[in-house]
Design an enzyme around this catalytic site. Sequence first.
Site, PDB file in Angstrom:
ATOM      1  N   ASN A 109       0.753  -1.336  -0.075  1.00  0.00           N
ATOM      2  CA  ASN A 109      -0.092   0.034   0.211  1.00  0.00           C
ATOM      3  C   ASN A 109       0.917   1.478  -0.005  1.00  0.00           C
ATOM      4  O   ASN A 109       0.391   2.381  -0.358  1.00  0.00           O
ATOM      5  CB  ASN A 109      -1.004  -0.009   1.026  1.00  0.00           C
ATOM      6  CG  ASN A 109      -0.195  -0.013   2.555  1.00  0.00           C
ATOM      7  OD1 ASN A 109       0.397  -0.945   2.853  1.00  0.00           O
ATOM      8  ND2 ASN A 109      -0.106   1.014   3.247  1.00  0.00           N
ATOM      9  N   GLY A 118       4.921   3.237  -0.270  1.00  0.00           N
ATOM     10  CA  GLY A 118       6.481   3.246  -0.576  1.00  0.00           C
ATOM     11  C   GLY A 118       6.900   2.208  -1.906  1.00  0.00           C
ATOM     12  O   GLY A 118       6.299   2.169  -2.812  1.00  0.00           O
ATOM     13  N   GLY A 143       6.756  -0.935  -1.827  1.00  0.00           N
ATOM     14  CA  GLY A 143       5.914  -2.085  -2.210  1.00  0.00           C
ATOM     15  C   GLY A 143       4.820  -1.648  -3.003  1.00  0.00           C
ATOM     16  O   GLY A 143       4.531  -2.287  -4.215  1.00  0.00           O
ATOM     17  N   TYR A 196      16.410  -3.185  13.468  1.00  0.00           N
ATOM     18  CA  TYR A 196      16.021  -2.965  12.374  1.00  0.00           C
ATOM     19  C   TYR A 196      17.168  -3.745  11.361  1.00  0.00           C
ATOM     20  O   TYR A 196      17.013  -4.518  10.392  1.00  0.00           O
ATOM     21  CB  TYR A 196      15.825  -1.701  11.716  1.00  0.00           C
ATOM     22  CG  TYR A 196      15.479  -1.460  10.253  1.00  0.00           C
ATOM     23  CD1 TYR A 196      14.205  -1.660   9.669  1.00  0.00           C
ATOM     24  CD2 TYR A 196      16.555  -1.122   9.563  1.00  0.00           C
ATOM     25  CE1 TYR A 196      13.991  -1.607   8.265  1.00  0.00           C
ATOM     26  CE2 TYR A 196      16.211  -0.966   8.224  1.00  0.00           C
ATOM     27  CZ  TYR A 196      14.902  -0.858   7.691  1.00  0.00           C
ATOM     28  OH  TYR A 196      14.878  -0.945   6.216  1.00  0.00           O
TER      29      TYR A 196
HETATM   30  N1  LIG Z   1      12.975   3.243   2.660  1.00  0.00           N
HETATM   31  C1  LIG Z   1      14.452   2.826   2.760  1.00  0.00           C
HETATM   32  O1  LIG Z   1      15.368   3.822   2.575  1.00  0.00           O
HETATM   33  C2  LIG Z   1      14.516   1.618   2.780  1.00  0.00           C
HETATM   34  C3  LIG Z   1      16.151   1.263   2.550  1.00  0.00           C
HETATM   35  C4  LIG Z   1      16.344  -0.120   2.487  1.00  0.00           C
HETATM   36  C5  LIG Z   1      15.184  -1.176   2.480  1.00  0.00           C
HETATM   37  N2  LIG Z   1      13.877  -0.652   2.854  1.00  0.00           N
HETATM   38  C6  LIG Z   1      12.782  -1.794   2.884  1.00  0.00           C
HETATM   39  O2  LIG Z   1      12.142  -1.606   2.280  1.00  0.00           O
HETATM   40  C7  LIG Z   1      10.716  -2.153   2.385  1.00  0.00           C
HETATM   41  C8  LIG Z   1       9.492  -1.189   2.247  1.00  0.00           C
HETATM   42  O3  LIG Z   1      10.056  -0.170   3.094  1.00  0.00           O
HETATM   43  P1  LIG Z   1       9.434   1.422   2.611  1.00  0.00           P
HETATM   44  O4  LIG Z   1      10.538   2.176   2.811  1.00  0.00           O
HETATM   45  O5  LIG Z   1       8.672   1.134   1.443  1.00  0.00           O
HETATM   46  O6  LIG Z   1       8.377   1.694   3.656  1.00  0.00           O
HETATM   47  P2  LIG Z   1       6.808   1.965   3.888  1.00  0.00           P
HETATM   48  O7  LIG Z   1       6.519   2.922   2.957  1.00  0.00           O
HETATM   49  O8  LIG Z   1       6.451   2.061   5.219  1.00  0.00           O
HETATM   50  O9  LIG Z   1       6.323   0.360   3.525  1.00  0.00           O
HETATM   51  C9  LIG Z   1       6.406  -0.482   4.414  1.00  0.00           C
HETATM   52  C10 LIG Z   1       5.220  -1.555   4.019  1.00  0.00           C
HETATM   53  O10 LIG Z   1       5.072  -2.504   5.003  1.00  0.00           O
HETATM   54  C11 LIG Z   1       3.912  -2.503   5.609  1.00  0.00           C
HETATM   55  N3  LIG Z   1       3.751  -3.153   6.934  1.00  0.00           N
HETATM   56  C12 LIG Z   1       4.516  -2.731   8.047  1.00  0.00           C
HETATM   57  N4  LIG Z   1       4.348  -3.312   8.984  1.00  0.00           N
HETATM   58  C13 LIG Z   1       3.487  -4.381   8.605  1.00  0.00           C
HETATM   59  C14 LIG Z   1       2.811  -5.527   9.382  1.00  0.00           C
HETATM   60  N5  LIG Z   1       2.978  -5.664  10.608  1.00  0.00           N
HETATM   61  N6  LIG Z   1       1.942  -6.246   8.680  1.00  0.00           N
HETATM   62  C15 LIG Z   1       1.722  -6.131   7.150  1.00  0.00           C
HETATM   63  N7  LIG Z   1       2.053  -4.978   6.629  1.00  0.00           N
HETATM   64  C16 LIG Z   1       3.180  -4.107   7.229  1.00  0.00           C
HETATM   65  C17 LIG Z   1       3.297  -1.244   5.645  1.00  0.00           C
HETATM   66  O11 LIG Z   1       1.992  -0.976   5.945  1.00  0.00           O
HETATM   67  P3  LIG Z   1       1.423   0.390   6.776  1.00  0.00           P
HETATM   68  O12 LIG Z   1       1.641   1.384   5.641  1.00  0.00           O
HETATM   69  O13 LIG Z   1       0.180  -0.236   7.182  1.00  0.00           O
HETATM   70  O14 LIG Z   1       2.409   0.584   7.795  1.00  0.00           O
HETATM   71  C18 LIG Z   1       3.679  -0.763   4.205  1.00  0.00           C
HETATM   72  O15 LIG Z   1       2.944  -1.217   3.551  1.00  0.00           O
HETATM   73  C19 LIG Z   1      11.172  -2.537   3.800  1.00  0.00           C
HETATM   74  O16 LIG Z   1      11.418  -4.069   4.007  1.00  0.00           O
HETATM   75  C20 LIG Z   1      12.271  -1.860   4.331  1.00  0.00           C
HETATM   76  O17 LIG Z   1      12.771  -2.440   5.188  1.00  0.00           O
HETATM   77  C21 LIG Z   1      13.758   0.476   3.012  1.00  0.00           C
END
Ligand SMILES: NC(=O)c1ccc[n+]([C@@H]2O[C@H](COP(=O)([O-])OP(=O)(O)OC[C@H]3O[C@@H](n4cnc5c(N)ncnc54)[C@H](OP(=O)(O)O)[C@@H]3O)[C@@H](O)[C@H]2O)c1
Length: 290
Positions: free
Chosen positions: A12, A14, A16, A165
């Site tokens: 929903n 970022g 994903g 994390y």
């Molecule tokens: N942003 C960065 O710089 C970065 C860097 C390296 C790796 N990553 C990785 O990229 C992935 C996506 O992160 P993002 O940065 O795109 O952040 P994000 O926008 O917060 O996306 C995270 C997604 O995971 C969902 N989520 C979190 N907790 C959950 C749970 N208990 N059950 C089901 N869904 C859950 C969130 O849902 P809600 O919206 O409901 O919370 C959201 O859809 C993660 O694995 C993160 O570790 C991100």
Amino acid sequence: MQHKRCVVTGANSGIGFETAKALAHKGAEVIMVCRSEDKGLAAQAKILENCPHDRVHLLIADMSSQQQIRELGSAIHDQYSEIDVLVNNAGTWISDLTYTEDGVETVLAVNHLAYFLLTHLLWPLLNTGEGGRIVNVASDSHKQVKQFNFADPYLTQSYHGLRSYAQSKLANVMFTYELDRRKPIDGVVTNAVQPGLVYTDIGLKRTTWLHAFAWKVRRSLWRGVTPAEGAATSIYLASQPEAAQKSGLYWDNCRPKPSSAYSYQEEDNARLWEWSLEKCGIEAYFAPGF
Ligand SMILES: NC(=O)c1ccc[n+]([C@@H]2O[C@H](COP(=O)([O-])OP(=O)(O)OC[C@H]3O[C@@H](n4cnc5c(N)ncnc54)[C@H](OP(=O)(O)O)[C@@H]3O)[C@@H](O)[C@H]2O)c1
């Protein structure tokens, strides 16, 4: 991707969301897995706006709950005979030490055990087609911890949200390598991804004001890339023909690169695998089971 079916968790927002959108717009049928129905429906509607088809579905599961992950696996088995791609993407960063209903530290539960359990549950469906693909969204932050703390995996002695994390992202890489080593067939490929520093709200959702402030500064000052740019490697691994032959690698910018030296230690990767089996109550990883 017209005859492909992809499951994307955390779809929903970022990275994903952008991954699910791009795969759908390339013609794939997409099963979005989201925790909140409202947010999931809004994201689904947005993806469908300019989508060339309407095969974008929504399933709801809180990935911190093993019961809900098992129900999710069951629903996917009931509705679909096979899947081509699983993108384990849902992730969280929590400032304070919290536990799930299963008694597991929440960040490790969502960021690692959910990948481990969902992959187990969907393995039989990935295995039926021409060859499935598993993409585990990890992070270079895995290099910030020297090793997985088997003595205190929930870091109770001195919990810090960033360390937890980073350890969970190390677990993503270790899981990817161990899955690749153990998988009984070559057809299914499995890879880990470093998306870069991405301008998302991950650091604002379950963090203290100080961590939220630090995240805002970091993603701005270090010029975080857009979520669409951050999703590029996940999309590449999920969809490009040449990526179908690559497995057991760590990717950045659509190219393999080395992960931390520790992440290649087979003994500890096997130990994490055994620990994860026990935490998820799995007896035979590559056999169907709920
Ligand atoms: N942003 C960065 O710089 C970065 C860097 C390296 C790796 N990553 C990785 O990229 C992935 C996506 O992160 P993002 O940065 O795109 O952040 P994000 O926008 O917060 O996306 C995270 C997604 O995971 C969902 N989520 C979190 N907790 C959950 C749970 N208990 N059950 C089901 N869904 C859950 C969130 O849902 P809600 O919206 O409901 O919370 C959201 O859809 C993660 O694995 C993160 O570790 C991100």
